[in-house]
Scaffold this active site. Structure first.
Site, mmCIF file in Angstrom:
data_model
loop_
_atom_site.group_PDB
_atom_site.id
_atom_site.type_symbol
_atom_site.label_atom_id
_atom_site.label_comp_id
_atom_site.label_asym_id
_atom_site.label_seq_id
_atom_site.Cartn_x
_atom_site.Cartn_y
_atom_site.Cartn_z
ATOM 1 N N ASP A 193 -6.646 4.340 -4.819
ATOM 2 C CA ASP A 193 -7.379 4.240 -3.553
ATOM 3 C C ASP A 193 -7.996 5.636 -3.387
ATOM 4 O O ASP A 193 -8.154 6.346 -4.396
ATOM 5 C CB ASP A 193 -6.429 3.867 -2.400
ATOM 6 C CG ASP A 193 -7.161 3.380 -1.149
ATOM 7 O OD1 ASP A 193 -7.529 2.201 -1.084
ATOM 8 O OD2 ASP A 193 -7.389 4.188 -0.212
ATOM 9 N N LYS A 200 0.869 -1.186 0.000
ATOM 10 C CA LYS A 200 0.000 0.000 0.000
ATOM 11 C C LYS A 200 0.894 1.220 0.000
ATOM 12 O O LYS A 200 2.052 1.134 0.430
ATOM 13 C CB LYS A 200 -0.879 0.018 1.259
ATOM 14 C CG LYS A 200 -2.140 0.838 1.107
ATOM 15 C CD LYS A 200 -3.253 0.020 0.485
ATOM 16 C CE LYS A 200 -4.422 0.875 0.063
ATOM 17 N NZ LYS A 200 -5.563 0.027 -0.338
HETATM 18 N N1 GLU Z 1 -7.230 0.293 -3.110
HETATM 19 C C1 GLU Z 1 -7.974 -0.895 -3.440
HETATM 20 C C2 GLU Z 1 -8.036 -1.793 -2.230
HETATM 21 O O1 GLU Z 1 -8.125 -1.326 -1.125
HETATM 22 C C3 GLU Z 1 -7.487 -1.568 -4.703
HETATM 23 C C4 GLU Z 1 -6.064 -1.997 -4.719
HETATM 24 C C5 GLU Z 1 -5.572 -2.526 -6.062
HETATM 25 O O2 GLU Z 1 -6.336 -2.592 -6.997
HETATM 26 O O3 GLU Z 1 -4.382 -2.838 -6.112
HETATM 27 O O4 GLU Z 1 -8.084 -2.997 -2.302
#
Ligand code: GLU
Length: 456
Positions: free
Chosen positions: A176, A136
């Protein structure tokens, strides 16, 4: 029998000591502590049954990110003033695949937020059944009120540093909160320019014309509704004719609303970080989409076009609206104990977490005790990252699937996540508790891969 009791005592003590170390080693990181606590408590029955996970030090390793990168992001605003933000990338766990997870641009971003998200992502990604590890990132940059040029300069500066740590087989960021197709586009352009290579699979959530996947935009919202639908069906219930409240008005909220409406629900409210709208006839999604996706305006504008609807300043009040199904899709800790009690008192039957960690630990407890069908974020919102992994597959094949092919795969993945969470909950003595089930099902795959790969 005695052996089982001993194992349980040992498992509890083990979990407690790991949690204490996390709190001590990561002071002042309440969101990270909260995410770790939720998982650790669910895992006690796993350690009691399989002490090998304790012997292999799995938890001690799982709670420590493989790497946390922080960096300076300097940029120049439209007035010519030099600004500095902080960039983050946490590469949490690569046991089952390259690090994978979104980037969040929001003023609240700090190490605690990024670590809670990265930790959760590890389990969520495992639940999807695909080969993606947990990661992340993001920045405390506030996109609100910034011009398009400022967004571009900031994201280019961000990628100028981030590019050193990512790659299609290393770490694959996506969007995100505050990061959508526009930001991904600018970041992809900058990555390509710096690296001199068209490496499509390095980012997901790309535009369709340059390597994105159909249905990625819809995936988190649709997936959440598919998941909740499984929960409802298990009790002979459905979306059809139900009243739904969805918080947020970003990507997750918009497509949850769309799918819930397609399934016959009336969605009466949604929100942004300033306040919420209530439209008892059912909100007009076209207006919300135009305001948010095209004009980038505040949700309060909605009532100018729909005068019978009401706008309320502040976000928490949205949970006082009586509903059958609540889909919190805004941000972490948006449902506290009081909001949960109000929802229960008003007869809520199901809660599906579209956002990451939107319910506090106390709120979850209240829902579970009241017998509300509760779909935890790791399971319910895994559809987004699942389709990101499908985007990576398409990029590797240099091929694109049709919308319905991706949507069918997403639907199958969500059903599968539901099934494995139900099974794990039953197997470990907590039938119907999908919090425990999702945590265990996500954990076992990562833990077994870590054992297979040795002490690293
Ligand atoms: N931000 C999204 C999540 O919390 C998607 C992450 C992604 O597609 O890599 O899962």
């Amino acid at each position: 029998m005695t052996l089982q009791v001993d194992n349980e005592t040992q498992a509890k003590a083990y979990v407690q000591s790991v949690y204490e170390t996390v709190v001590k080693r990561n002071p002042n990181e309440s969101e990270f502590h909260q995410a770790v606590k939720e998982i650790l408590e669910s895992l006690t029955p796993v350690f009691a049954k399989h002490p090998k996970y304790m012997q292999h030090g799995i938890l001690e390793r799982l709670v420590e990110p493989e790497r946390l990168i922080t960096f300076r992001v300097p940029w120049v605003d439209d007035q010519g003033v030099i600004r500095v933000n902080r960039g983050f990338r946490v590469q949490f766990n690569s046991a089952i695949g390259p690090y994978k997870g979104g980037l969040r641009f929001h003023p609240s971003v700090n190490a605690s937020i990024i670590k809670f998200l990265g930790f959760e992502q590890t389990f969520k990604n495992s639940l999807t059944g695909q080969q993606i590890g947990g990661g992340k990132g993001g920045s405390d940059f506030d996109p609100k009120g910034k011009s398009d040029n400022e967004i571009m300069r900031f994201t280019q500066s961000f990628m100028t540093e981030l590019n050193k740590y990512i790659g299609q087989d290393i770490d694959v960021p996506a969007g995100d909160i505050g990061v959508g197709a526009r930001e991904i586009g600018y970041m992809f352009g900058q990555y390509k320019r710096i690296r001199g290579a068209y490496e499509a699979g390095v980012l997901t959530g790309k535009g369709i014309i340059y390597g994105g996947s159909l249905a990625r935009t819809e995936a988190t919202g649709y997936g959440c509704v598919y998941f909740v639908n499984e929960m409802l069906q298990s009790q002979g219930l459905s979306f059809d004719g139900s009243t739904v409240v969805v918080s947020g008005s970003g990507n997750v909220a918009i497509y949850s609303i769309q799918k819930a409406m397609q399934l016959g629900a009336k969605v009466v409210a949604c929100s942004d970080s300033n306040g919420y709208i209530y439209d008892e006839n059912g909100i007009d999604l076209d207006t919300v989409r135009r305001l948010k996706e095209v004009e980038r305006k505040r949700i309060s504008e909605y009532v100018k076009e729909h005068p019978h609807a009401t706008y309320h300043e502040g976000c928490n009040g949205i949970w006082t609206i009586p509903c059958d199904i609540a889909l919190p899709s805004a941000t972490q800790n948006e449902i506290d104990a009081e909001a949960a009690k109000t929802l229960v008192r008003n007869g809520v039957k199901a809660v599906g977490e579209g956002a990451n960690m939107p319910s506090t630990l106390e709120a979850i407890e209240i829902f579970l005790e009241a017998g509300v069908l509760f779909g935890p974020a790791k399971a319910a919102n895994a559809g987004g990252v699942a389709v990101s992994a499908l985007e990576m597959s398409q990029n590797s094949m240099r091929y694109s699937w049709h919308f319905h092919e991706v949507d069918d795969k997403l639907h199958a993945i969500m059903k599968n996540i539901y099934r494995s969470s139900v099974q794990a909950a039953e197997e470990y003595g907590h039938p119907g508790n999908l919090v425990v089930g999702a945590n265990i099902a996500g954990f076992i795959k990562v833990a077994d891969a870590m054992i297979a790969q040795g002490v690293i």
